[in-house]
Design a protein around this motif. Structure first.
Motif: not given
Length: 404
Positions: A294-300, A336-347, A361-370
């Motif tokens: 998906x889209x690179x949204x938050x590094x790590x 939940x975001x505060x407790x997550x190792x990472x976040x991945x979303x469809x949109x 929060x400096x949590x790795x995140x990938x968005x827009x994976x569909x």
């Protein structure tokens, strides 16, 4: 030459050419192609057993036109340049076969005739018992061929090896650096106990340092290599400062991003400059193709167990260090975001709520994976690379237990 030229210049040569083209600092040099080996060995007869073939290669030497070409290329480096002559087999440094230490490398070679002789020794090493056994073990049945890399020697003050994933545990969120004083052969040969620096890719930041017991170092002198015994106070001293370890890790991560898979990298420091003298995929870490992108949204980079949630009301299913996978998030998801190792979303895009909060929060995140909510299996262990925008299968479970 680049990484597509493995059949011409071997794995080592192809990767070094790729690094140079990408702007990484690599010592000057040239490659003697696999075709040069074939032309020189063409009349030796295919029916010789490996031992006799190796002796025949040494006896035949380089074909006259090959010898002349090697000598001419060497002189372009300088009439008396000190070089390393390194085997680069056509099956070497691949994703499954490293050939680490199987074929010859000769260091501190000076003079055109000596370089040609060293190239022939590399050719002959292709038929040494250890190389033959390695090919048999890995089912390599094609007719073997070998190229050779000739590189200007780096007067290494410190050197070592860096893995951009933990080669023992398989964790891909770590960089492991081993470092020693002097030339790097003491590390790859196991002659000393090097320093070990473990860094988190997020940052990167140093997580742990283990100072090794280095009894000696190998240095370059006027007459070639020499062993120098280290006094107790120098033996107990750290090889790298924290800042140097971090800078090395940054270079390693840049190389990993370039190739798209974790790398096994040999490096050397001389006169304040860091040189890359080899890179290859880590053959013992199976990252596989991305499960989703998906889209690179938050590094790590972080690993954890997938928890596919339809809404924040499902929070009871979510454990600390899990990977939150959802269609999209809004402010109600923040606990939940505060407790997550990472976040991945469809949109979503890089300016959506999930991306902004994850960056804060400096949590790795990938968005827009569909398709993350349907493609990722609940409870599966994955690695999320927020800078690359990828989710891959992890090779080892994270420390937190699965959530019921």
């Amino acid at each position: 030459m680049d990484k597509s030229d493995v059949g011409v210049v071997g794995g080592k040569g192809a990767n070094l050419g790729e690094l140079m083209a990408a702007g990484f600092r690599v010592p000057d040099g040239f490659a003697v192609t696999a075709d040069a080996f074939r032309r020189s060995a063409d009349d030796l007869g295919p029916d010789l057993d490996p031992e006799r073939m190796g002796k025949a290669v040494l006896a035949a030497g380089a074909a006259p036109e090959v010898r002349a070409a090697i000598a001419a290329a060497y002189r372009e480096l300088g009439e008396d340049a000190l070089v390393a002559v390194r085997s680069s087999a056509t099956a070497e440094d691949s994703a499954t076969t490293s050939f680490a230490g199987m074929n010859r490398t000769l260091t501190n070679v000076r003079g055109a005739d000596a370089v040609v002789d060293a190239v022939v020794e590399c050719w002959a090493s292709l038929f040494a018992p250890r190389s033959v056994a390695y090919r048999d073990e890995h089912g390599l049945t094609d007719e073997p061929a070998i190229a050779v890399v000739v590189q200007r020697m780096v007067q290494s003050e410190r050197s070592g090896v860096m893995f951009t994933a933990d080669p023992v545990t398989g964790h891909t969120d770590r960089v492991v650096v081993e470092a020693a004083f002097g030339l790097g052969e003491v590390v790859v040969s196991g002659a000393v106990e090097p320093d070990t620096y473990v860094l988190a890719k997020a940052g990167p930041t140093v997580e742990s340092v283990r100072v090794g017991a280095q009894t000696h170092k190998i240095a370059l002198g006027a007459d070639g290599e020499r062993r120098i015994d280290l006094p107790a106070d120098e033996s107990a001293r750290r090889v790298l400062t924290e800042a140097e370890a971090v800078e090395l890790a940054r270079t390693g991560l840049a190389i990993e991003r370039h190739y798209g898979v974790p790398q096994d990298i040999e490096w050397a420091i001389a006169d304040g400059a860091t040189w890359i003298v080899q890179t290859r995929p880590i053959t013992t870490v199976d990252t596989g193709e991305p499960l989703v992108s998906g889209l690179a949204a938050s590094p790590g980079v972080a690993a954890g167990r997938v928890r596919v949630l339809a809404s924040p009301a499902d929070a009871h299913r979510f454990g600390d260090g899990d990977v939150l996978v959802a269609r999209m998030t809004d402010p109600d998801w923040v606990p939940l975001l505060r407790r997550a190792a990472a976040v991945v979303t469809d949109e979503g895009g890089s300016t959506c709520h999930a991306a902004i909060v994850a960056r804060e929060l400096r949590v790795p995140c990938v968005v827009g994976t569909r398709r993350a909510t349907t493609a990722l299996r609940d409870g599966a262990v994955v690695t999320v690379d927020g800078a690359a925008g990828t989710v891959t299968a992890a090779t080892a479970p994270p420390p937190n237990p699965p959530c019921a």
